[in-house]
Write an enzyme that holds these catalytic residues in place. Structure first.
Site, mmCIF file in Angstrom:
data_model
loop_
_atom_site.group_PDB
_atom_site.id
_atom_site.type_symbol
_atom_site.label_atom_id
_atom_site.label_comp_id
_atom_site.label_asym_id
_atom_site.label_seq_id
_atom_site.Cartn_x
_atom_site.Cartn_y
_atom_site.Cartn_z
ATOM 1 N N TYR A 60 9.269 19.428 2.596
ATOM 2 C CA TYR A 60 8.990 18.656 3.807
ATOM 3 C C TYR A 60 10.311 18.334 4.511
ATOM 4 O O TYR A 60 10.452 18.531 5.719
ATOM 5 C CB TYR A 60 8.245 17.379 3.424
ATOM 6 C CG TYR A 60 7.883 16.488 4.582
ATOM 7 C CD1 TYR A 60 6.623 16.561 5.172
ATOM 8 C CD2 TYR A 60 8.786 15.550 5.075
ATOM 9 C CE1 TYR A 60 6.287 15.732 6.236
ATOM 10 C CE2 TYR A 60 8.463 14.726 6.138
ATOM 11 C CZ TYR A 60 7.214 14.820 6.711
ATOM 12 O OH TYR A 60 6.893 13.998 7.760
ATOM 13 N N ASP A 61 11.284 17.868 3.723
ATOM 14 C CA ASP A 61 12.581 17.496 4.308
ATOM 15 C C ASP A 61 13.239 18.697 4.988
ATOM 16 O O ASP A 61 13.936 18.548 5.988
ATOM 17 C CB ASP A 61 13.518 16.928 3.243
ATOM 18 C CG ASP A 61 13.023 15.578 2.734
ATOM 19 O OD1 ASP A 61 12.164 14.971 3.414
ATOM 20 O OD2 ASP A 61 13.471 15.152 1.654
ATOM 21 N N SER A 106 -10.194 -13.940 11.184
ATOM 22 C CA SER A 106 -10.045 -13.823 9.734
ATOM 23 C C SER A 106 -11.451 -13.794 9.138
ATOM 24 O O SER A 106 -12.443 -13.781 9.875
ATOM 25 C CB SER A 106 -9.222 -14.976 9.181
ATOM 26 O OG SER A 106 -9.980 -16.135 9.220
ATOM 27 N N GLU A 137 -15.373 -2.385 0.773
ATOM 28 C CA GLU A 137 -14.032 -1.794 0.830
ATOM 29 C C GLU A 137 -13.070 -2.607 -0.003
ATOM 30 O O GLU A 137 -13.323 -3.785 -0.277
ATOM 31 C CB GLU A 137 -13.497 -1.858 2.275
ATOM 32 C CG GLU A 137 -14.261 -1.042 3.241
ATOM 33 C CD GLU A 137 -14.052 -1.527 4.676
ATOM 34 O OE1 GLU A 137 -12.976 -2.085 4.988
ATOM 35 O OE2 GLU A 137 -14.976 -1.360 5.464
ATOM 36 N N LYS A 139 -9.882 -4.869 -0.476
ATOM 37 C CA LYS A 139 -9.150 -5.784 0.405
ATOM 38 C C LYS A 139 -7.667 -5.583 0.094
ATOM 39 O O LYS A 139 -7.145 -6.079 -0.914
ATOM 40 C CB LYS A 139 -9.587 -7.226 0.144
ATOM 41 C CG LYS A 139 -8.996 -8.207 1.122
ATOM 42 C CD LYS A 139 -9.711 -9.543 0.990
ATOM 43 C CE LYS A 139 -9.295 -10.514 2.069
ATOM 44 N NZ LYS A 139 -7.886 -10.829 2.088
ATOM 45 N N LYS A 314 -19.107 -5.594 4.596
ATOM 46 C CA LYS A 314 -19.467 -5.657 6.025
ATOM 47 C C LYS A 314 -20.868 -5.116 6.241
ATOM 48 O O LYS A 314 -21.241 -4.125 5.604
ATOM 49 C CB LYS A 314 -18.495 -4.797 6.849
ATOM 50 C CG LYS A 314 -17.070 -5.295 6.814
ATOM 51 C CD LYS A 314 -16.109 -4.308 7.452
ATOM 52 C CE LYS A 314 -14.688 -4.803 7.198
ATOM 53 N NZ LYS A 314 -13.687 -3.758 7.359
ATOM 54 N N CYS A 433 29.839 -15.379 -19.452
ATOM 55 C CA CYS A 433 28.848 -14.325 -19.714
ATOM 56 C C CYS A 433 28.338 -14.461 -21.157
ATOM 57 O O CYS A 433 29.152 -14.572 -22.077
ATOM 58 C CB CYS A 433 29.507 -12.967 -19.494
ATOM 59 S SG CYS A 433 28.537 -11.593 -20.118
ATOM 60 N N CYS A 451 28.781 -11.200 -14.125
ATOM 61 C CA CYS A 451 29.893 -11.043 -15.049
ATOM 62 C C CYS A 451 30.761 -9.957 -14.430
ATOM 63 O O CYS A 451 30.268 -8.863 -14.142
ATOM 64 C CB CYS A 451 29.369 -10.589 -16.411
ATOM 65 S SG CYS A 451 30.695 -9.979 -17.456
ATOM 66 N N CYS A 456 32.486 -5.491 -20.293
ATOM 67 C CA CYS A 456 31.469 -6.311 -20.956
ATOM 68 C C CYS A 456 30.480 -5.409 -21.712
ATOM 69 O O CYS A 456 29.888 -4.500 -21.114
ATOM 70 C CB CYS A 456 30.738 -7.129 -19.891
ATOM 71 S SG CYS A 456 29.238 -7.894 -20.509
HETATM 72 S S1 IVH Z 1 -11.909 -6.709 7.877
HETATM 73 C C1 IVH Z 1 -13.317 -9.140 11.376
HETATM 74 N N1 IVH Z 1 -11.288 -5.126 5.880
HETATM 75 O O1 IVH Z 1 -7.797 -9.432 4.937
HETATM 76 C C2 IVH Z 1 -12.941 -8.320 10.192
HETATM 77 N N2 IVH Z 1 -9.836 -6.956 6.338
HETATM 78 O O2 IVH Z 1 -8.468 -12.264 4.687
HETATM 79 C C3 IVH Z 1 -11.502 -8.260 10.001
HETATM 80 N N3 IVH Z 1 -7.844 -7.049 4.893
HETATM 81 O O3 IVH Z 1 -6.965 -10.350 8.217
HETATM 82 C C4 IVH Z 1 -11.001 -7.929 8.677
HETATM 83 N N4 IVH Z 1 -8.314 -5.269 3.696
HETATM 84 O O4 IVH Z 1 -5.596 -8.470 7.093
HETATM 85 C C5 IVH Z 1 -10.942 -6.223 6.579
HETATM 86 N N5 IVH Z 1 -10.837 -3.611 4.163
HETATM 87 C C6 IVH Z 1 -10.503 -4.705 4.872
HETATM 88 C C7 IVH Z 1 -9.321 -5.426 4.587
HETATM 89 C C8 IVH Z 1 -9.019 -6.562 5.351
HETATM 90 C C9 IVH Z 1 -7.438 -6.254 3.900
HETATM 91 C C10 IVH Z 1 -7.126 -8.271 5.345
HETATM 92 C C11 IVH Z 1 -6.976 -8.385 6.835
HETATM 93 C C12 IVH Z 1 -7.652 -9.684 7.196
HETATM 94 C C13 IVH Z 1 -7.586 -10.420 5.901
HETATM 95 C C14 IVH Z 1 -8.648 -11.489 5.832
#
Ligand code: IVH
Length: 695
Positions: A60-61, A106, A137, A139, A314, A433, A451, A456
């Site tokens: 790649y490089d 959030s 998903e 987090k 979600k 030391c 140190c 050493c």
């Molecule tokens: S969804 C309105 N999905 O967690 C929905 N957030 O504690 C917005 N995060 O601010 C967020 N993985 O920075 C979503 N698979 C994921 C995530 C995720 C990490 C973070 C994100 C959010 C925070 C909330």
């Protein structure tokens, strides 16, 4: 007519001749530049989105270097979306505010299955009996970012900030190779496509960064999230570029056209545009399925290469998300399931001070053994004496420990109220030391105490252990216990002394039979012809790890040439910054180091320069590696497989040619056995690539 036609023909030929002598014809250069850009983008996509690289980092490089060279010869052909244009040379003075078109909200957290079922009841009620499903998903534990693509080009990147206004961090985000500057298949992308996701740092990149910072006397980051956030908020993008940040998309912001009716499908579409989406996203029909997936990850998260702190659930259909709407601060269609924090309470039995290879003194707490996240923890780093004083940790204290990004355990809180006030004494910062009793010195403007005695024994031991370690010179039978004996007997002080050891000296050591002594000598002998980068990485030059050692080895081709390089010459190398250049130069201009290096060469150390392609021994083979290896780190064996024509892969299937299994191999080994795929050990692997004799 005939003559002028002939003359014209001759002129034309002459002109082409001149063009060929001076360089390639312009249209060829343009074509090659475009080909290279396309090829680099394709490899970025294979690596970051599909997780299936086809070429080694080195190959790649090479493509990158060729593009860079052609562009420097033809600056008029440079475009802002070229892979070479990720790093801006000009630091910014501050970050401009960015108004988010749609607020970045959030999410509410849950901590139990019951709370997840409650969330499901609320969703069912809100949707009034309609059918619905969920996505689950990981987090990712990093920081939220918004990427705005207009006509397929990355125009703006912003942090979340307070949710309404963030900071413009475009220059820094452009350095993240996982983020495309230009979308793949951009003709089919909506005119405005705002992608939201998480910028994060892998556990490995975090550990390496902290090690480098410690070597350079800079304070370390407490966890990968802080490291990622700190790296994104730097004013100089050239530094961000060195920080190995990565990205996963998880939602959309403003879009001029909806990509799909569901979140799951939209995320798949993002992949087609070259945007990384985490592969572990799942579609679940019921909350019970969701719970099963979440529980599965609680026990497996340590195996991931990046940090996660929970799961995100979600409602899948966008129209149903809209019906459910938002509370003041968070959506009603989304919830997170946080894993129980990986913490444990225990007692500090004593505090040791360790001396590292560059002399840094690190306080380490010896703990009453306690189980934490799958291992028994006996020690925790206290990082430095400033932190120790801030926490006020003392022997006998009850402390709460945590795994920072699930790697190194660290002390997070001290239960001061449980302390026995009559017996407890503050820990005294050492003035000398612990290994050589010489006075120590605090770094100017830094947090570390060092140190400064180059003789050493603790530093010598650490340096030699590093030199002989498997990621460096890989001297198989020269392990820490033997090095310890050799140093305490004064038999070895420098790297060169290793190569002057005699059989009678080794045989006189404790628990060393004649056969073992000759094994030690044989492995020392074998190490004389290691690749040059391994030698450079082994020297313990400040700020030089495997990667920079490989860059230097490729660039200079011999130790002698590297030793003679000026700071300016070192700085000309693309990936080498001024600090690294200076530390390499200083190392090779220290008379003591030069003496040892000359002795190393005189003792027969003759580093080789690896060819990118070494053999076809593994041509057509797909190989999976699992468990801990003796002679390679994971990255090294993958490069070796590629150098011998093979293809490394991360998952076992019927197509796998064979599996190389090291110690503590887990589920991949089971899977190989189930599928009847051949399993070999590391020695057999070395034989197949011709690095060991046939038995
Ligand atoms: S969804 C309105 N999905 O967690 C929905 N957030 O504690 C917005 N995060 O601010 C967020 N993985 O920075 C979503 N698979 C994921 C995530 C995720 C990490 C973070 C994100 C959010 C925070 C909330």
């Amino acid at each position: 007519m005939a003559i002028s036609g002939l003359r014209g023909y001759i002129y034309k030929e002459l002109l082409w001749g001149v063009l060929f002598i001076v360089g390639r014809p312009m249209k060829d250069v343009k074509k090659r530049i475009e080909e290279l850009r396309e090829e680099i983008r394709r490899h970025d996509y294979l690596y970051y989105v599909l997780n299936q690289p086809e070429i080694s980092d080195r190959e790649y490089d090479k493509l990158f270097a060729e593009l860079k060279k052609l562009e420097s010869e033809h600056p008029e052909l440079i475009v802002p979306t070229s892979p070479t244009q990720r790093v801006s040379e000009r630091p910014v003075e501050g970050f401009e505010p960015v108004q988010h078109a749609i607020p970045m909200l959030s999410i509410d957290n849950t901590y139990s299955e019951e709370e997840l079922r409650e969330f499901d009841r609320r969703v069912a009620k809100g949707l009034e009996g309609a059918e619905y499903s969920y996505t689950v998903e990981l987090k990712i534990d990093g920081l939220a970012i918004s990427l705005r693509y207009e006509e397929g080009i990355l125009r703006q990147a912003a942090t979340r900030g307070d949710g309404r206004t963030g900071d413009d961090v475009t220059a820094n985000v452009r350095t993240i190779r996982a983020i495309p500057l230009e979308l793949k298949n951009k003709e089919s992308a909506p005119e405005v496509l705002e992608v939201r996701g998480e910028v994060y740092m892998s556990k490995k990149a975090f550990a390496e960064l902290n090690e480098e910072r410690m070597e350079a006397g800079e304070p370390t980051f407490a966890n990968p999230r802080n490291a990622a956030a700190g790296s994104l908020k730097l004013l100089d993008a050239r530094i961000t570029a060195t920080r190995k940040l990565a990205f996963f998309a998880y939602s959309l912001g403003q879009v001029s056209r909806q990509l799909a009716p569901t979140h799951y499908e939209a995320m798949q579409k993002l992949r087609d545009f070259g945007i990384p989406v985490n592969e572990h996203i799942r579609h679940c029909r019921t909350i019970e399925e969701v719970i099963e997936v979440c529980q599965g990850w609680a026990g497996k998260k340590e195996r991931l290469a990046y940090p996660i702190d929970g799961m995100v659930i979600k409602v899948n259909r966008y129209d149903q998300q809209e019906i459910l709407g938002y509370t003041g601060r968070a959506p009603r269609w989304c919830i997170s399931y946080k894993f129980a924090p990986e913490q444990a309470e225990t007692i500090v039995e004593s505090i040791d001070v360790q001396v590292g290879k560059s002399g840094i003194l690190t306080p380490v707490a010896n703990l009453r053994p306690v189980p934490l996240a799958g291992t028994t923890v006996k020690r925790a780093s206290l990082h430095n004496f400033d932190l120790l004083a801030k926490l006020d940790v003392r022997c006998g204290d009850t402390v709460v420990i945590e795994k920072a990004g699930e790697i190194i355990p660290q002390v997070v809180t001290v239960k001061h109220q449980q302390r026995n006030l009559f017996e407890s004494r503050p820990f005294e910062v050492p003035k000398t030391c612990p290994a050589c009793s010489r006075p120590v010195k605090k770094d100017e403007n830094g947090v570390y105490i060092r140190c400064v005695n180059p003789h050493c024994p603790a530093q010598i031991r650490e340096r030699l252990e590093h030199f002989a370690g498997k990621g460096q010179m890989d001297i198989e039978h020269l392990g820490p216990a033997l090095i310890d004996q050799l140093v305490s007997r004064g038999l070895v002080k420098t790297y060169a002394d290793i190569y002057r050891l005699r059989l009678d000296q080794l045989a006189s050591l404790e628990r060393m039979a004649a056969k073992s002594a000759s094994n030690v000598l044989a492995s020392i002998e074998e190490s004389k012809r290691r690749p040059l980068w391994r030698l450079i990485a082994g020297l313990g030059i400040r700020n030089i790890g495997t990667q920079s050692a490989q860059i230097l080895a490729n660039e200079f081709g011999s130790l002698e040439a590297l030793m003679e390089a000026s700071v300016e010459r070192l700085q000309q190398i693309e990936q080498i910054g001024p600090v690294v250049a200076q530390s390499v130069y200083d190392y090779f201009h220290n008379p003591e180091n030069v003496r040892v290096l000359r002795e190393l060469l005189a003792a027969g150390v003759c580093p080789t320069v690896e060819q990118v392609k070494q053999s076809d021994a593994l041509a057509g083979k797909t190989i999976v590696v699992t468990g801990t290896l003796k002679h390679f780190t994971r990255q090294q064996i993958e490069q070796t497989i590629q150098a011998h024509g093979g293809k490394p892969s991360s998952s076992v299937s019927k197509k796998t040619s064979f599996v190389v299994a090291g110690d503590n191999a887990g589920s991949k080994l089971d899977k190989a056995r189930q599928l009847g795929v051949e399993v070999i050990d590391e020695e057999e692997f070395l034989r197949r690539i011709g690095q060991r004799r046939q038995p």
